[in-house]
Every structure is written in C-alpha cells, then in structure tokens.
Design a protein around this motif. Sequence first.
Motif, PDB file in Angstrom:
ATOM      1  N   ALA A  55     -41.913   0.272  78.671  1.00  0.00           N
ATOM      2  CA  ALA A  55     -40.894  -0.546  78.867  1.00  0.00           C
ATOM      3  C   ALA A  55     -40.584  -1.605  78.725  1.00  0.00           C
ATOM      4  CB  ALA A  55     -40.269  -0.505  80.413  1.00  0.00           C
ATOM      5  N   GLU A  56     -41.593  -2.521  78.923  1.00  0.00           N
ATOM      6  CA  GLU A  56     -42.352  -3.877  79.659  1.00  0.00           C
ATOM      7  C   GLU A  56     -42.953  -4.479  77.817  1.00  0.00           C
ATOM      8  OE1 GLU A  56     -44.997  -4.637  82.336  1.00  0.00           O
ATOM      9  OE2 GLU A  56     -43.475  -3.375  83.756  1.00  0.00           O
ATOM     10  N   GLN A  57     -43.655  -3.566  76.814  1.00  0.00           N
ATOM     11  CA  GLN A  57     -44.364  -4.230  75.684  1.00  0.00           C
ATOM     12  C   GLN A  57     -44.240  -4.539  74.224  1.00  0.00           C
ATOM     13  OE1 GLN A  57     -49.223  -3.680  76.403  1.00  0.00           O
ATOM     14  NE2 GLN A  57     -48.182  -4.054  78.621  1.00  0.00           N
ATOM     15  N   VAL A  58     -43.158  -3.017  74.379  1.00  0.00           N
ATOM     16  CA  VAL A  58     -43.222  -2.214  72.983  1.00  0.00           C
ATOM     17  C   VAL A  58     -41.756  -3.349  72.074  1.00  0.00           C
ATOM     18  CG1 VAL A  58     -41.169  -0.395  71.580  1.00  0.00           C
ATOM     19  CG2 VAL A  58     -43.525   0.082  73.402  1.00  0.00           C
ATOM     20  N   GLU A  59     -41.274  -3.396  72.432  1.00  0.00           N
ATOM     21  CA  GLU A  59     -39.887  -4.382  72.704  1.00  0.00           C
ATOM     22  C   GLU A  59     -40.604  -5.585  71.814  1.00  0.00           C
ATOM     23  OE1 GLU A  59     -37.299  -3.319  69.964  1.00  0.00           O
ATOM     24  OE2 GLU A  59     -37.996  -1.087  71.305  1.00  0.00           O
ATOM     25  N   PRO A  60     -41.465  -6.545  72.955  1.00  0.00           N
ATOM     26  CA  PRO A  60     -41.607  -7.823  73.005  1.00  0.00           C
ATOM     27  C   PRO A  60     -42.976  -7.885  72.095  1.00  0.00           C
ATOM     28  CG  PRO A  60     -41.263  -7.367  75.425  1.00  0.00           C
ATOM     29  CD  PRO A  60     -41.257  -6.074  74.684  1.00  0.00           C
ATOM     30  N   ALA A  61     -43.828  -7.150  71.852  1.00  0.00           N
ATOM     31  CA  ALA A  61     -44.530  -6.795  70.195  1.00  0.00           C
ATOM     32  C   ALA A  61     -44.000  -6.812  68.893  1.00  0.00           C
ATOM     33  CB  ALA A  61     -45.474  -5.691  70.757  1.00  0.00           C
ATOM     34  N   LEU A  62     -43.055  -5.913  69.253  1.00  0.00           N
ATOM     35  CA  LEU A  62     -42.403  -6.134  67.896  1.00  0.00           C
ATOM     36  C   LEU A  62     -41.431  -6.889  67.097  1.00  0.00           C
ATOM     37  CD1 LEU A  62     -40.591  -2.064  67.585  1.00  0.00           C
ATOM     38  CD2 LEU A  62     -42.822  -2.738  67.025  1.00  0.00           C
ATOM     39  N   ALA A  63     -40.856  -7.911  68.564  1.00  0.00           N
ATOM     40  CA  ALA A  63     -40.231  -9.214  68.392  1.00  0.00           C
ATOM     41  C   ALA A  63     -41.326 -10.340  67.470  1.00  0.00           C
ATOM     42  CB  ALA A  63     -40.025  -9.705  69.052  1.00  0.00           C
ATOM     43  N   LEU A  64     -42.231 -10.099  67.836  1.00  0.00           N
ATOM     44  CA  LEU A  64     -43.471 -11.201  66.939  1.00  0.00           C
ATOM     45  C   LEU A  64     -43.813 -10.619  65.894  1.00  0.00           C
ATOM     46  CD1 LEU A  64     -46.010 -10.859  70.543  1.00  0.00           C
ATOM     47  CD2 LEU A  64     -43.598 -12.764  69.778  1.00  0.00           C
ATOM     48  N   ASP A  65     -43.238  -9.537  65.377  1.00  0.00           N
ATOM     49  CA  ASP A  65     -43.223  -9.611  63.725  1.00  0.00           C
ATOM     50  C   ASP A  65     -44.656  -9.069  63.189  1.00  0.00           C
ATOM     51  OD1 ASP A  65     -42.465  -8.772  61.238  1.00  0.00           O
ATOM     52  OD2 ASP A  65     -42.315 -10.909  60.601  1.00  0.00           O
ATOM     53  N   PRO A  66     -45.627  -8.470  63.948  1.00  0.00           N
ATOM     54  CA  PRO A  66     -47.182  -8.025  63.630  1.00  0.00           C
ATOM     55  C   PRO A  66     -47.024  -7.119  62.602  1.00  0.00           C
ATOM     56  CG  PRO A  66     -46.181  -6.144  65.756  1.00  0.00           C
ATOM     57  CD  PRO A  66     -45.068  -7.988  64.707  1.00  0.00           C
ATOM     58  N   ASP A  67     -48.277  -7.483  61.964  1.00  0.00           N
ATOM     59  CA  ASP A  67     -48.811  -6.914  60.363  1.00  0.00           C
ATOM     60  C   ASP A  67     -49.975  -5.455  62.009  1.00  0.00           C
ATOM     61  OD1 ASP A  67     -48.055  -8.182  58.474  1.00  0.00           O
ATOM     62  OD2 ASP A  67     -49.283  -9.993  59.456  1.00  0.00           O
ATOM     63  N   LEU A  68     -50.344  -5.666  62.165  1.00  0.00           N
ATOM     64  CA  LEU A  68     -50.949  -4.635  62.812  1.00  0.00           C
ATOM     65  C   LEU A  68     -50.923  -4.573  64.487  1.00  0.00           C
ATOM     66  CD1 LEU A  68     -53.683  -3.475  63.062  1.00  0.00           C
ATOM     67  CD2 LEU A  68     -55.011  -5.965  63.746  1.00  0.00           C
ATOM     68  N   ILE A  69     -50.780  -3.852  64.927  1.00  0.00           N
ATOM     69  CA  ILE A  69     -50.569  -3.258  66.518  1.00  0.00           C
ATOM     70  C   ILE A  69     -51.966  -3.027  67.177  1.00  0.00           C
ATOM     71  CG2 ILE A  69     -49.350  -2.408  68.176  1.00  0.00           C
ATOM     72  CD1 ILE A  69     -46.693  -2.717  66.682  1.00  0.00           C
ATOM     73  N   THR A  70     -52.520  -3.197  68.520  1.00  0.00           N
ATOM     74  CA  THR A  70     -53.307  -1.750  68.994  1.00  0.00           C
ATOM     75  C   THR A  70     -52.350  -1.086  70.079  1.00  0.00           C
ATOM     76  OG1 THR A  70     -54.839  -2.931  70.373  1.00  0.00           O
ATOM     77  CG2 THR A  70     -55.508  -2.904  68.129  1.00  0.00           C
ATOM     78  N   LEU A  71     -52.406  -0.266  70.593  1.00  0.00           N
ATOM     79  CA  LEU A  71     -51.819   0.579  72.219  1.00  0.00           C
ATOM     80  C   LEU A  71     -53.090   1.322  72.138  1.00  0.00           C
ATOM     81  CD1 LEU A  71     -50.175   1.161  73.560  1.00  0.00           C
ATOM     82  CD2 LEU A  71     -48.930   3.558  71.827  1.00  0.00           C
ATOM     83  N   TYR A  72     -54.111   1.052  73.224  1.00  0.00           N
ATOM     84  CA  TYR A  72     -54.318   2.017  74.775  1.00  0.00           C
ATOM     85  C   TYR A  72     -53.986   1.707  75.944  1.00  0.00           C
ATOM     86  CZ  TYR A  72     -58.143   3.448  77.622  1.00  0.00           C
ATOM     87  OH  TYR A  72     -59.140   4.633  78.220  1.00  0.00           O
ATOM     88  N   ALA A  73     -53.353   3.484  76.104  1.00  0.00           N
ATOM     89  CA  ALA A  73     -52.287   3.858  77.623  1.00  0.00           C
ATOM     90  C   ALA A  73     -53.000   5.128  77.738  1.00  0.00           C
ATOM     91  CB  ALA A  73     -51.331   3.452  76.824  1.00  0.00           C
ATOM     92  N   GLY A  74     -52.732   5.178  79.192  1.00  0.00           N
ATOM     93  CA  GLY A  74     -52.614   6.612  79.882  1.00  0.00           C
ATOM     94  C   GLY A  74     -53.564   6.740  80.696  1.00  0.00           C
ATOM     95  N   GLY A  75     -54.628   6.015  80.078  1.00  0.00           N
ATOM     96  CA  GLY A  75     -55.781   6.239  81.467  1.00  0.00           C
ATOM     97  C   GLY A  75     -55.302   6.722  82.837  1.00  0.00           C
ATOM     98  N   ASN A  76     -55.066   5.110  82.950  1.00  0.00           N
ATOM     99  CA  ASN A  76     -54.255   4.513  84.974  1.00  0.00           C
ATOM    100  C   ASN A  76     -53.690   6.194  85.340  1.00  0.00           C
ATOM    101  OD1 ASN A  76     -55.476   2.318  85.359  1.00  0.00           O
ATOM    102  ND2 ASN A  76     -53.504   1.236  83.560  1.00  0.00           N
ATOM    103  N   ASP A  77     -52.270   6.493  84.130  1.00  0.00           N
ATOM    104  CA  ASP A  77     -51.754   8.481  84.392  1.00  0.00           C
ATOM    105  C   ASP A  77     -52.900   9.487  84.792  1.00  0.00           C
ATOM    106  OD1 ASP A  77     -48.862   7.319  83.788  1.00  0.00           O
ATOM    107  OD2 ASP A  77     -50.414   6.112  82.335  1.00  0.00           O
TER     108      ASP A  77
END
Length: 246
Positions: A55-77
């Motif tokens: 909710a908080e990071q996907v769209e802000p990340a895409l708005a930066l028009d990056p060439d490379l994205i890393t995602l680590y998530a789920g561990g806290n769940d």
Amino acid sequence: MGDSFTEGVGDHDPQRPNGVRGWADRVAAELARLEPGAEYANLAIRGRKLEPIVAEQVEPALALDPDLITLYAGGNDILRPKVDIDALLSTYDAAVARLTESGARLVLFTAHDPGGWPLFSALRGRFAIYNEGVREIADRHGATIVDFWRIDDYRDVRLWDFDRLHMSAAGHQRMAIAVLDALGVEHGLRPLEQAPLPDLSPARRRAENRRWIREFAVPWIGRRLRGTSSGDDLSPRFPEMTALGA
C-alpha cells in the motif's frame, strides 16, 4: 522496497538516515561507482508487513521510474502467531505483477532459514512454504531471485547482529555481494574481515542468552502483543532518488 532487511537494520551507522547503512546502500554505492550518475531510493521501513509495504511503497516506487527494483517482504507476517500463507502469496504475486509491468528489472528474495535460532525455529516450516511460493512467483514473472535460504555463509553467527534477527555489517556486505552476483554485475565487493569467534564458556554463553532474552526477545514479543512496531515513527531513508557514494 520492504522492511528492516532492506532498510539496513543491524548495519549500524549513526551518520546515515535512521542510523543504518545496509546491503541496499552498499549495492547502490557500488553501482554508482561502476556507472557514475546512478541514483537510488530506499522506501523500506522496519517492522512493515506485506500489505502496508504494498500500500505504501509500490506506487511511490513506480513514480520514481526506476530501472531496477528490489522487494523483500513477508517475513514480518510469517513471524505473527497466525498467518494465511496462501493469501499472503496472492498479495505478493499481485504486487510483483504490478512492479514488472513497469519494465524495471525486479529482484526478489527468499527468507533466511530460521532453524538455528530457538525463538524462531518452530516457524521453519512456514518459511519453507513461503519461500517456495516466492520462487514460483519469481519464475512466473521473470524476476531475479536471491535465495537467502540457500546461502550457507549465514550459518556463521558473526553475520548476525546481537538481536539474532537482523544481519550485522558483515551480513549486509555478504548480501550486497549476493545481489550483485545475481544481477550478473562484475564488482569489487569482498566479504568483510571478521575477528575469530570467541571461545565462550558454558556460563558465559548462558549469560549472553539471558541478555539476549532480556534486551531483545522480551521487548520484541511485547511489541507483537501490543500490535506496535519499531518502525512506527520512522520515514523512508531515501524517499527520492539520491546519488549515493561509498
């Protein structure tokens, strides 16, 4: 994008935002050395679960028009008392689909094998199931995978901070190497030199375990019970593209 893993918790540096450095900073600095002018943003915040990350990071990340994205998530769940792993992976899959639509190269991570830590070893099966789901999602969307679970170097306790949950500076350096290797980037990073492991007496080992329970485990469990997070009052370290030196 992500949680404490990508924010850099455990790699202490009071001169940097939120007081940490981390593998992502190390990768960004090496990429900037190899390609002058390269810029970097880090939206990760410690304690975040998967849905807030999406909710908080996907769209802000895409708005930066990056060439490379890393995602680590789920561990806290996974660390929560109850979790619907199928629902978690469905949310993860939708987020990965959205990110890959941008055309950016995407790097995903499995989680570390928690079998060596008494507090978390009972959750080993959950992590194994979740990791296999992450591998399948990476295959389906053509993402690069850094398979943390299979990096045997992390059996060395010196790659972990005092809390036994977050990587130390040496651990973050090792992860930076793994990321660059997975990307196929020729780089100059090397493992950090480590002091020899101390030969602790049984009494000293018990004292260290008691200190860990008192200073980390009890407060950590308390936050879980209260529904609070160590990242509640923090902001992203680098919310905009930044030129980052070593």
